[in-house]
Design a protein around this motif. Structure first.
Motif: not given
Length: 379
Positions: A74, A78, A201, A204-205, A272
């Protein structure tokens, strides 16, 4: 003589000044920092691994290794710069007012926040003594698309491109960067990659706290941990889908001398995608095992029963109490009462009808589901 010695490298009596020593960028410092941080975290868990006894040592190593793998994926995806990449070896003009061409390699890496362009090679004639080794990054910025042009209200990419022109960067770097400064008709690659990177993004966050919650739940309630594990993998895969489908317009291809830069997915995209798929599938497998074989998951995770499990008593249409049923219910009540008494005296207990001890967390949890047929209780 002493005065002349101390005046060396000074300008008008000021402090000593040395010329700028520009060196090429050989590695991404942020990526290396993330790798070292993950390595330190993994080493810390390996240090305490010998303190775990028996088969639980293997189970603990597998759980920690996979948890750190997902966390590293992750974070590296990122901040990584290889969601798309292209590289070509060609002959191309180096700079203005220089007729000789350079023979070198031009590489482009597209990340979620910026575009990285590299140029390495060697020249002949006037470029024989020139060191050609450049690495430039053009950021998307967080201020939106900005106005058309290169003024103070333009996008960060356009402003950095204009600064690169003033610095006199080589033509191959400026040629590639110019593709990300235009925003009209079908030439909107900057807008396309910026939007795709922004929403990827976000996914992923979102996956980061979900994975932290997953690890916490696996120490308490296995079934809920499996739910969040599937949710984490789904969010990671959703990031890949957004990066793939949100980009619009024609496929980016940059003619460069005698060759053409053709872009394809890099290792960040595939890493990913792979880890997200594995996480989703493992969540499904753990959920299935916890529903069908709860003792297996309890042994692997060293966690007792889940809080939503209870005794179920099925009813039959016959009326009148059955002595066998009454005796069975009384036995269950005695088991539960005996278990509660053991819980108050010790933190290591044994579940009813099971010789395997569980952790102290089982004190606050209800026993595994048991089903009996009650043929005597009135409906």
């Amino acid at each position: 003589m002493a005065s002349s010695l101390y005046q060396a490298f000074r300008v008008d009596g000021g402090p000593t000044q040395y010329p700028e020593n520009r060196t090429p960028v050989t590695a991404d410092v942020l990526e290396i920092g993330l790798v070292f941080a993950i390595a330190i975290l993994a080493f810390s868990f390996l240090v305490i691994l010998p303190g775990v006894r028996g088969i639980q040592r293997l189970f603990f190593a597998v759980m920690v290794s996979f948890s750190i793998l997902v966390l590293a994926t992750i974070m590296v995806s990122n901040f990584g710069m290889e969601w798309e990449k292209a590289e070509v070896h060609t002959k191309v003009q180096y700079k203005a007012f220089i007729a000789e061409e350079m023979d070198g390699t031009v590489g482009v890496k597209i990340g979620l926040r910026a575009v990285n362009i590299t140029l390495k090679g060697f020249g002949k004639g006037a470029l024989e003594n020139e060191e050609i080794n450049y690495n430039e990054r053009f950021n998307y910025g967080q201020d939106g698309q900005g106005r058309i042009g290169f003024g103070p209200y333009a996008s960060l990419t356009n402003r950095e491109f204009r600064a690169a022109q003033y610095r006199g960067l080589p033509y191959p770097i400026l040629w590639v960067a110019e593709y990300f400064t235009l925003d009209g008709e079908d030439i909107r690659w900057h807008r396309s990659y910026r939007l795709a990177g922004y929403y990827t993004l976000t996914m992923l966050w979102t996956a980061f706290p979900l994975w932290i919650i997953t690890n916490i739940l696996f120490c308490m309630f296995i079934r809920y941990g499996a739910y969040f594990m599937m949710l984490t993998g789904g969010v990671m895969l959703l990031g890949n889908l957004i990066f793939h489908f949100l980009r619009f317009g024609p496929v980016l291809s940059v003619p460069m001398g005698t060759a053409t830069l053709v872009f394809h997915y890099g290792w960040c995209f595939w890493l990913n995608l792979a880890v997200g798929s594995i996480t989703l599938l493992l969540g499904v497998v753990i959920l299935f095992l916890d529903l069908r074989f709860p003792n297996v998951t309890s042994t692997f995770f060293s966690v007792g029963s889940d809080p939503d499990e209870y005794y179920t008593v099925k009813k039959s249409p016959t009326r009148g109490p059955d002595p066998t049923t009454v005796l069975s219910l009384q036995t269950i009540s005695e088991d539960v009462a005996g278990t509660s008494q053991e819980n108050s005296e010790s933190t290591i207990i044994a579940r009813p009808n099971s010789g395997r001890p569980t952790s102290g967390l089982a004190v606050f949890q209800k026993p595994r589901r048991k089903t009996m047929v009650d043929s005597g209780i009135p409906a």
